[in-house]
Design a protein around this motif. Structure first.
Motif, PDB file in Angstrom:
ATOM      1  N   HIS A  16       0.817  -1.207   0.000  1.00  0.00           N
ATOM      2  CA  HIS A  16       0.000   0.000   0.000  1.00  0.00           C
ATOM      3  C   HIS A  16       0.859   1.268   0.000  1.00  0.00           C
ATOM      4  O   HIS A  16       0.887   2.010   0.988  1.00  0.00           O
ATOM      5  CB  HIS A  16      -0.950   0.000   1.199  1.00  0.00           C
ATOM      6  CG  HIS A  16      -1.752  -1.269   1.316  1.00  0.00           C
ATOM      7  ND1 HIS A  16      -1.268  -2.398   1.904  1.00  0.00           N
ATOM      8  CD2 HIS A  16      -2.988  -1.567   0.891  1.00  0.00           C
ATOM      9  CE1 HIS A  16      -2.180  -3.348   1.834  1.00  0.00           C
ATOM     10  NE2 HIS A  16      -3.231  -2.876   1.230  1.00  0.00           N
ATOM     11  N   ASP A  23      -4.051   1.275  -2.959  1.00  0.00           N
ATOM     12  CA  ASP A  23      -4.216  -0.165  -2.963  1.00  0.00           C
ATOM     13  C   ASP A  23      -4.860  -0.587  -4.284  1.00  0.00           C
ATOM     14  O   ASP A  23      -5.892  -0.053  -4.660  1.00  0.00           O
ATOM     15  CB  ASP A  23      -5.155  -0.523  -1.791  1.00  0.00           C
ATOM     16  CG  ASP A  23      -5.179  -1.999  -1.490  1.00  0.00           C
ATOM     17  OD1 ASP A  23      -4.550  -2.769  -2.234  1.00  0.00           O
ATOM     18  OD2 ASP A  23      -5.829  -2.381  -0.498  1.00  0.00           O
ATOM     19  N   HIS A  34     -11.839  -5.865   1.604  1.00  0.00           N
ATOM     20  CA  HIS A  34     -10.957  -6.401   2.636  1.00  0.00           C
ATOM     21  C   HIS A  34     -10.636  -5.296   3.629  1.00  0.00           C
ATOM     22  O   HIS A  34     -10.858  -4.125   3.355  1.00  0.00           O
ATOM     23  CB  HIS A  34      -9.684  -7.008   2.024  1.00  0.00           C
ATOM     24  CG  HIS A  34      -8.789  -6.026   1.348  1.00  0.00           C
ATOM     25  ND1 HIS A  34      -9.005  -5.567   0.081  1.00  0.00           N
ATOM     26  CD2 HIS A  34      -7.659  -5.403   1.765  1.00  0.00           C
ATOM     27  CE1 HIS A  34      -8.052  -4.718  -0.262  1.00  0.00           C
ATOM     28  NE2 HIS A  34      -7.213  -4.590   0.754  1.00  0.00           N
ATOM     29  N   HIS A  47      -7.957  -3.482   6.619  1.00  0.00           N
ATOM     30  CA  HIS A  47      -6.542  -3.152   6.741  1.00  0.00           C
ATOM     31  C   HIS A  47      -6.092  -3.100   8.188  1.00  0.00           C
ATOM     32  O   HIS A  47      -6.847  -2.710   9.069  1.00  0.00           O
ATOM     33  CB  HIS A  47      -6.255  -1.810   6.061  1.00  0.00           C
ATOM     34  CG  HIS A  47      -6.346  -1.906   4.580  1.00  0.00           C
ATOM     35  ND1 HIS A  47      -7.320  -1.298   3.853  1.00  0.00           N
ATOM     36  CD2 HIS A  47      -5.574  -2.591   3.708  1.00  0.00           C
ATOM     37  CE1 HIS A  47      -7.150  -1.592   2.573  1.00  0.00           C
ATOM     38  NE2 HIS A  47      -6.099  -2.383   2.453  1.00  0.00           N
ATOM     39  N   ASP A  52      -2.973  -6.027   4.451  1.00  0.00           N
ATOM     40  CA  ASP A  52      -4.314  -6.535   4.206  1.00  0.00           C
ATOM     41  C   ASP A  52      -4.713  -7.519   5.291  1.00  0.00           C
ATOM     42  O   ASP A  52      -3.913  -8.349   5.705  1.00  0.00           O
ATOM     43  CB  ASP A  52      -4.364  -7.248   2.850  1.00  0.00           C
ATOM     44  CG  ASP A  52      -4.260  -6.267   1.704  1.00  0.00           C
ATOM     45  OD1 ASP A  52      -4.634  -5.098   1.897  1.00  0.00           O
ATOM     46  OD2 ASP A  52      -3.804  -6.676   0.625  1.00  0.00           O
TER      47      ASP A  52
END
Ligand SMILES: [Zn+2]
Ligand SMILES: [Zn+2]
Length: 131
Positions: free
Chosen positions: A23, A70, A76, A78, A89
């Motif tokens: 990221h 991302d 999802h 973090h 993730d």
């Protein structure tokens, strides 16, 4: 929105992001992509990043520090380390709270829930032990 002109810079930014799991920040993307595009400015990187976010091709993660980007757009969560600021993730399946909220809240329709977890990453935990 009018059809977008193909942009080599935008494609390069996207493919750089697709190859990363950490990221990166706009600064990190800028530093790395400058090798291929010596004339690119940080402003151009920012503009392309917001465009990609708008197009839904990447996601922006707002942290206490710089924004992170991302390329994984499937839902999802973090994990953000309070010490070093790394973003990871969390692929642990969590119960989606959205249906429950929609059932009882009644002030609009919730479409998505983004969760962030804060703590200390394994690496920081290890180095705290050593010192
Ligand atoms: Zn850490
Ligand atoms: Zn992610």
């Amino acid at each position: 929105m009018a059809a977008l002109k193909y942009s080599r810079q935008r494609e390069a930014i996207k493919s750089y992001l697709c190859g990363r799991e950490d990221h990166p920040t706009a600064d990190m993307i800028y530093t790395s992509i400058r090798g291929d595009f010596p004339n690119i400015s940080l402003g151009t990187v920012y503009r392309n990043l917001s465009l990609l976010v708008e197009l839904g091709e990447i996601r922006k993660i707002t942290t206490d520090g710089a924004d992170r980007f991302d390329a994984r757009i499937t839902p999802h969560s973090h994990f953000i380390c309070r010490n070093c600021g790394c973003v990871m993730d969390v692929m642990v399946p969590l119960n989606d709270p959205v249906p429950q909220v929609n059932q009882s809240w009644g002030h609009g329709e919730v479409e998505e829930c983004r969760m962030e977890f804060y703590g200390i990453c394994e690496q920081c935990k290890q180095s705290a032990k050593c010192s």
